[in-house]
Design a protein around this motif. Sequence first.
Motif, PDB file in Angstrom:
ATOM      1  N   THR A 612       0.815  -1.220   0.000  1.00  0.00           N
ATOM      2  CA  THR A 612       0.000   0.000   0.000  1.00  0.00           C
ATOM      3  C   THR A 612       0.845   1.265   0.000  1.00  0.00           C
ATOM      4  O   THR A 612       0.503   2.237  -0.688  1.00  0.00           O
ATOM      5  CB  THR A 612      -0.947   0.032   1.217  1.00  0.00           C
ATOM      6  N   ASP A 613       1.959   1.291   0.751  1.00  0.00           N
ATOM      7  CA  ASP A 613       2.707   2.549   0.814  1.00  0.00           C
ATOM      8  C   ASP A 613       3.378   2.889  -0.510  1.00  0.00           C
ATOM      9  O   ASP A 613       3.557   4.060  -0.834  1.00  0.00           O
ATOM     10  CB  ASP A 613       3.720   2.568   1.966  1.00  0.00           C
ATOM     11  N   ILE A 614       3.699   1.898  -1.327  1.00  0.00           N
ATOM     12  CA  ILE A 614       4.247   2.213  -2.647  1.00  0.00           C
ATOM     13  C   ILE A 614       3.180   2.861  -3.518  1.00  0.00           C
ATOM     14  O   ILE A 614       3.462   3.773  -4.299  1.00  0.00           O
ATOM     15  CB  ILE A 614       4.827   0.955  -3.339  1.00  0.00           C
ATOM     16  N   VAL A 615       1.938   2.437  -3.357  1.00  0.00           N
ATOM     17  CA  VAL A 615       0.849   3.042  -4.130  1.00  0.00           C
ATOM     18  C   VAL A 615       0.662   4.492  -3.693  1.00  0.00           C
ATOM     19  O   VAL A 615       0.555   5.399  -4.519  1.00  0.00           O
ATOM     20  CB  VAL A 615      -0.456   2.248  -3.956  1.00  0.00           C
ATOM     21  N   GLU A 616       0.614   4.709  -2.386  1.00  0.00           N
ATOM     22  CA  GLU A 616       0.420   6.073  -1.891  1.00  0.00           C
ATOM     23  C   GLU A 616       1.568   6.977  -2.317  1.00  0.00           C
ATOM     24  O   GLU A 616       1.355   8.126  -2.716  1.00  0.00           O
ATOM     25  CB  GLU A 616       0.283   6.081  -0.376  1.00  0.00           C
ATOM     26  N   ARG A 617       2.793   6.456  -2.260  1.00  0.00           N
ATOM     27  CA  ARG A 617       3.944   7.259  -2.699  1.00  0.00           C
ATOM     28  C   ARG A 617       3.783   7.680  -4.161  1.00  0.00           C
ATOM     29  O   ARG A 617       3.984   8.854  -4.502  1.00  0.00           O
ATOM     30  CB  ARG A 617       5.227   6.456  -2.522  1.00  0.00           C
ATOM     31  N   CYS A 618       3.404   6.747  -5.004  1.00  0.00           N
ATOM     32  CA  CYS A 618       3.227   7.063  -6.423  1.00  0.00           C
ATOM     33  C   CYS A 618       2.152   8.120  -6.625  1.00  0.00           C
ATOM     34  O   CYS A 618       2.343   9.092  -7.376  1.00  0.00           O
ATOM     35  CB  CYS A 618       2.870   5.800  -7.199  1.00  0.00           C
ATOM     36  N   LEU A 619       1.031   7.943  -5.967  1.00  0.00           N
ATOM     37  CA  LEU A 619      -0.085   8.880  -6.150  1.00  0.00           C
ATOM     38  C   LEU A 619       0.285  10.275  -5.672  1.00  0.00           C
ATOM     39  O   LEU A 619      -0.086  11.277  -6.291  1.00  0.00           O
ATOM     40  CB  LEU A 619      -1.314   8.364  -5.410  1.00  0.00           C
ATOM     41  N   ARG A 620       1.029  10.366  -4.589  1.00  0.00           N
ATOM     42  CA  ARG A 620       1.403  11.677  -4.056  1.00  0.00           C
ATOM     43  C   ARG A 620       2.450  12.384  -4.913  1.00  0.00           C
ATOM     44  O   ARG A 620       2.563  13.608  -4.869  1.00  0.00           O
ATOM     45  CB  ARG A 620       1.910  11.534  -2.618  1.00  0.00           C
ATOM     46  N   LEU A 621       3.218  11.638  -5.673  1.00  0.00           N
ATOM     47  CA  LEU A 621       4.245  12.262  -6.513  1.00  0.00           C
ATOM     48  C   LEU A 621       3.653  13.047  -7.680  1.00  0.00           C
ATOM     49  O   LEU A 621       4.247  14.014  -8.155  1.00  0.00           O
ATOM     50  CB  LEU A 621       5.193  11.192  -7.060  1.00  0.00           C
ATOM     51  N   VAL A 622       2.488  12.643  -8.157  1.00  0.00           N
ATOM     52  CA  VAL A 622       1.965  13.189  -9.408  1.00  0.00           C
ATOM     53  C   VAL A 622       1.747  14.698  -9.361  1.00  0.00           C
ATOM     54  O   VAL A 622       2.194  15.424 -10.264  1.00  0.00           O
ATOM     55  CB  VAL A 622       0.678  12.446  -9.824  1.00  0.00           C
ATOM     56  N   PRO A 623       1.074  15.258  -8.332  1.00  0.00           N
ATOM     57  CA  PRO A 623       0.856  16.715  -8.342  1.00  0.00           C
ATOM     58  C   PRO A 623       2.139  17.532  -8.278  1.00  0.00           C
ATOM     59  O   PRO A 623       2.118  18.732  -8.584  1.00  0.00           O
ATOM     60  CB  PRO A 623      -0.002  16.949  -7.088  1.00  0.00           C
ATOM     61  N   GLY A 624       3.243  16.908  -7.915  1.00  0.00           N
ATOM     62  CA  GLY A 624       4.512  17.627  -7.909  1.00  0.00           C
ATOM     63  C   GLY A 624       4.941  18.112  -9.276  1.00  0.00           C
ATOM     64  O   GLY A 624       5.809  18.977  -9.385  1.00  0.00           O
ATOM     65  N   SER A 625       4.339  17.552 -10.326  1.00  0.00           N
ATOM     66  CA  SER A 625       4.679  17.986 -11.686  1.00  0.00           C
ATOM     67  C   SER A 625       3.929  19.244 -12.093  1.00  0.00           C
ATOM     68  O   SER A 625       4.078  19.704 -13.234  1.00  0.00           O
ATOM     69  CB  SER A 625       4.364  16.860 -12.680  1.00  0.00           C
ATOM     70  N   GLU A 626       3.171  19.824 -11.184  1.00  0.00           N
ATOM     71  CA  GLU A 626       2.371  21.009 -11.528  1.00  0.00           C
ATOM     72  C   GLU A 626       3.244  22.170 -11.977  1.00  0.00           C
ATOM     73  O   GLU A 626       2.820  23.001 -12.785  1.00  0.00           O
ATOM     74  CB  GLU A 626       1.515  21.422 -10.335  1.00  0.00           C
ATOM     75  N   PHE A 627       4.491  22.255 -11.483  1.00  0.00           N
ATOM     76  CA  PHE A 627       5.359  23.360 -11.902  1.00  0.00           C
ATOM     77  C   PHE A 627       5.715  23.251 -13.384  1.00  0.00           C
ATOM     78  O   PHE A 627       6.121  24.232 -14.013  1.00  0.00           O
ATOM     79  CB  PHE A 627       6.635  23.389 -11.048  1.00  0.00           C
ATOM     80  N   THR A 629       3.421  21.548 -15.691  1.00  0.00           N
ATOM     81  CA  THR A 629       2.141  21.651 -16.378  1.00  0.00           C
ATOM     82  C   THR A 629       0.997  21.460 -15.386  1.00  0.00           C
ATOM     83  O   THR A 629       1.031  20.514 -14.590  1.00  0.00           O
ATOM     84  CB  THR A 629       2.005  20.612 -17.500  1.00  0.00           C
ATOM     85  N   PRO A 630      -0.021  22.308 -15.436  1.00  0.00           N
ATOM     86  CA  PRO A 630      -1.172  22.128 -14.550  1.00  0.00           C
ATOM     87  C   PRO A 630      -2.016  20.915 -14.921  1.00  0.00           C
ATOM     88  O   PRO A 630      -2.900  20.519 -14.153  1.00  0.00           O
ATOM     89  CB  PRO A 630      -1.965  23.426 -14.742  1.00  0.00           C
ATOM     90  N   LEU A 631      -1.729  20.308 -16.084  1.00  0.00           N
ATOM     91  CA  LEU A 631      -2.442  19.094 -16.495  1.00  0.00           C
ATOM     92  C   LEU A 631      -1.802  17.842 -15.898  1.00  0.00           C
ATOM     93  O   LEU A 631      -2.343  16.755 -16.046  1.00  0.00           O
ATOM     94  CB  LEU A 631      -2.463  18.992 -18.023  1.00  0.00           C
ATOM     95  N   TYR A 632      -0.649  17.983 -15.252  1.00  0.00           N
ATOM     96  CA  TYR A 632       0.141  16.948 -14.589  1.00  0.00           C
ATOM     97  C   TYR A 632       0.832  16.050 -15.610  1.00  0.00           C
ATOM     98  O   TYR A 632       0.307  15.725 -16.665  1.00  0.00           O
ATOM     99  CB  TYR A 632      -0.679  16.116 -13.606  1.00  0.00           C
ATOM    100  N   GLY A 633       2.049  15.652 -15.250  1.00  0.00           N
ATOM    101  CA  GLY A 633       2.876  14.876 -16.156  1.00  0.00           C
ATOM    102  C   GLY A 633       2.420  13.439 -16.262  1.00  0.00           C
ATOM    103  O   GLY A 633       1.834  12.877 -15.338  1.00  0.00           O
ATOM    104  N   ASP A 634       2.732  12.827 -17.401  1.00  0.00           N
ATOM    105  CA  ASP A 634       2.374  11.420 -17.588  1.00  0.00           C
ATOM    106  C   ASP A 634       3.423  10.474 -17.025  1.00  0.00           C
ATOM    107  O   ASP A 634       3.168   9.280 -16.870  1.00  0.00           O
ATOM    108  CB  ASP A 634       2.117  11.105 -19.065  1.00  0.00           C
ATOM    109  N   GLN A 635       4.635  10.995 -16.727  1.00  0.00           N
ATOM    110  CA  GLN A 635       5.647  10.217 -16.000  1.00  0.00           C
ATOM    111  C   GLN A 635       6.353  11.183 -15.070  1.00  0.00           C
ATOM    112  O   GLN A 635       6.711  12.291 -15.455  1.00  0.00           O
ATOM    113  CB  GLN A 635       6.631   9.509 -16.926  1.00  0.00           C
ATOM    114  N   VAL A 636       6.501  10.775 -13.803  1.00  0.00           N
ATOM    115  CA  VAL A 636       7.025  11.676 -12.776  1.00  0.00           C
ATOM    116  C   VAL A 636       7.870  10.855 -11.787  1.00  0.00           C
ATOM    117  O   VAL A 636       7.685   9.639 -11.684  1.00  0.00           O
ATOM    118  CB  VAL A 636       5.869  12.371 -12.018  1.00  0.00           C
ATOM    119  N   PRO A 637       8.761  11.562 -11.043  1.00  0.00           N
ATOM    120  CA  PRO A 637       9.256  12.902 -11.327  1.00  0.00           C
ATOM    121  C   PRO A 637      10.208  12.838 -12.504  1.00  0.00           C
ATOM    122  O   PRO A 637      11.142  12.046 -12.513  1.00  0.00           O
ATOM    123  CB  PRO A 637       9.976  13.277 -10.029  1.00  0.00           C
ATOM    124  N   SER A 638       9.969  13.648 -13.486  1.00  0.00           N
ATOM    125  CA  SER A 638      10.682  13.538 -14.749  1.00  0.00           C
ATOM    126  C   SER A 638      11.006  14.921 -15.277  1.00  0.00           C
ATOM    127  O   SER A 638      10.282  15.885 -15.019  1.00  0.00           O
ATOM    128  CB  SER A 638       9.817  12.790 -15.764  1.00  0.00           C
TER     129      SER A 638
END
Length: 977
Positions: A612-627, A629-638
Amino acid sequence: MAKSTPWKGNWIWGGSEQSPRNEWRWFRSSFVCPRDLEISAKAVLWITADSRYELYVNGTRVGRGPVRYYSTDIFYDGHEIGYLLRRGEVNTIAVQAMHFGVSNFAYLRGRGGLLAQLDAISGDQEITLAKTGADWKTFVHAGQDPAISRMSCQTAFAERIDGRQLAEDWTSTDYSDADWQQATVIGPVGMEPWVRLHPRDIPYLTEEPVLPTRVISLNRVVPYRLTAFIDAYHLMKTPGEENANQIRFCGAFATVLRLREEAEVKVVLHVGGLGIVRLGERLYTEEQLEGEPPLAHIRAQLPAGDHLLLYTVYGPEHGHSNRVGVDADQEIEWISPLEAEVGYGEPMSPFVRIGPSFTYTCIDYVDQYELFSSWETEKIRFADRISSLSSIDDLRESGYPLESVPHGLANGEDSFMPQFAKRESEAYSVPANLQRIAVASTDPGVVPLFDDGDTEFMLDFGKEWSGFLEFELEAEAGVTVDWYGIEYRKDTYVQHTFGLDNTLRYVTREGIQRYASPVRRGLRYLIVTVRGANKPVLVRDVRLVQSNYPAPEIGVFQCSDDRLGRVWDLSKHTTKLCMEDTFVDCPAYEQTFWVGDSRNEALVNYYTFGGTDIVERCLRLVPGSEFQTPLYGDQVPSAWTSVIPNWTFFWIVACREYAEHTGNRSFAAEMLPPILSTLRQYLTLLNSDDLLDMKGWNLLDWAPIDQPDDGIVTHQNVMLKKALEEAVAIAEFAGTPERGKECAEFAVRMKSAINRHLWSDERKAYLDCIHPGGRRSSVFSMQTQVMALLADVAEGERYATLNAYLTATPEGFVPIGSPFMSFFYYETLMKNGNVQWMLDDIRDNYGFMLDNDATTCWEMYGHTTMNRANENDLTRSHCHAWSAAPGYFLGAYVLGVRPAAPGWAKVVIEPSNGDLRWAKGTVPLPLSGCIDVAWEAEKGEISSLVVTAPEHTELDIRVPAACTVNIRRVKQLPESG
């Protein structure tokens, strides 16, 4: 583990460059551990580095890290090392820090830096025993050659190690670092780019040694006389390495081939975006090349003298290296066309760069059609001018920028191209003393020698693995040993990893030596080539240290059809190999956290490992790509700013599924703001008809469906409608239903618009898209119909019509053609209980993988996508977690175990037998425990069922009335802190 005491150490580095390219640097510090420090004292070494580190204490390797991060928000680790400390004696901390110096799909370029601090707590006493500062010593890893090619555009660098320059004991206390430099303090905690430090948010990855099972081939080989790589991406790109975005350009590379006698010359070009090629007096267009890319080649009879070799290259380019191989039946060398102008500064390669005359960076969600048109125009103009250059003097007078290429960006120390650029390859039987490599024996394997060639042999590790290569050799000094990992071979066919330089070149020192690579690799087979040996090399040990997220293998599935059971095992092993510090698409080619892939990977993981914690880690990483694109990246952190809208929509689905799977309402509340933020951005892209109409990478599947980069794409619209509804569900689960009101309203509007504008009464289906200007697509695909069913867009007669298509694809419709798309296809089948059709589909498609010796699930099916020019070329990646659907569906629907309440407080047991006679297995629960199910069927119906479940889990058992049910309850331990 979070650090509770203040940071006292500073960030340190060495040398004059802030962000050196591919630099491995050693650091050391010694201290006296207090004699009175209690044995039971807790001693934690806190550490992080940009880009990666390996930590040693008193010569023992403790760990590696950090997990992938955004530059502004780096993670740190806390290693308990009390058991390694020597009380009253000198202790040594040693760190190998590896700085990439280039951005990729898992790393955004920062600068070289190391931060560490050793804190000890004994009773109420807390002391800092060591911390990074000016008293630390540093030294550039002398045996590591930074002038090597990128492994791939998604990852960092391949590896070349000179064992003659290695100091094996540099991590020990006894080693003298007197000639090392003092480290440079570059700033305190909180400095840029590492503004915020966060504790590691998942456990440390496993390290499980895996040995080869056999040596399967032996060959005498002779490589081409000349081979080299060229980093075209770096050389043609402006600005530097801060991003990993795709580029398009117009440029060329050239060298001079020098012959002392007349010879037939063959040139192989493994180049992306190849244009024209000149060899001597003759000009070749792409159509005149022999063979197929990536092994296109030319040949010519050339007289003695100097001959220009020139080729144009245009991209699109993401960071893969160009490769050039030259062979001749006489001695040949290459020299720089600017040879006389090369000075005594930085060493230069034999290549020169011409141009670029035009270059631009491609960002998917930005309108760059005008730039693209300009690039196409310049390609023609550039080719016309370059085609007239037939001599060195012409090059000088061309007017284009002409520069020597530094050795670090192009050289012959390339171990990848010699793997396939071979003049000769002759097979021999494998002698028994070489076969000993695959046996845990004290007797070493003996590598035979050939007088007129190099020795190549192939190791089979039995199945695909992902981790770190280690080996121990005994050899004379100066022998080159190339190690090359591949995923697939059949008989004499080898599927080379084009697009991935999966090699390690090691040059031996005298005697017994051991090397442990810090570079992750995915492979099943390992090709080893020994070059330049005068006496047999003894191989004492070869292993791959399998490294993955430490999820216990709780999930089990068996049934009366062994073929299905084997497919489930494929899915489980694939998922294991694709669970690193995040989910990744594959362990070999990319090792990238693709956001959309991970939704399906998470579901398979829930049923096979329960992480479960690997899933939560992945999900939490996604909004970090907002800087980016506000549409969020398709691969992160990238560092590649890229958007696939569906991947963002799948992420929203995964957030809801995870929150409900774990019962974590606070997670739902925390993720709701970024979910709503990106959805509002997408809603601004709706047209006046309430349809998503946008430019972007509008992808769903690798199939010939009509999904243009501009326009109204139907599958994308239905997924946005579904994502809006998922946001409503998340808001309700978080206890703030009012926050989902706007999403609910737009979902209703979009559903109406989709049915009004995207349905074809003539074809009784949803069309794939509407192109810019209003042209309606003539393509109808099962992919679009499946997503419409999955998103509950179709109702009534339309729903019934589409549902019938699931088992009877209409003529002319694009069929389901990939394992990724099959995941959604199976979801729609299961909505209607059509388990038999799913089982038959798995048997057919995944059974083809089994029949071709698969041990993991392929990226594509193979029988639907194989290269018709090569029947062995079945798929690119042979281990791809987006393909592991059976690992989820066989547990959720054949065993029939599914959650019926948040956190699995209530569980449905509704087995589906199809044509199976029995099935049994185990499904992990999200917090603790598991559910065991075993059933048997008679006359096509479930006749007996045994369920073992925790005592507090409510069960909703759904079986025929005549079925005998036996429920066993087990007690649960109280939760520990």
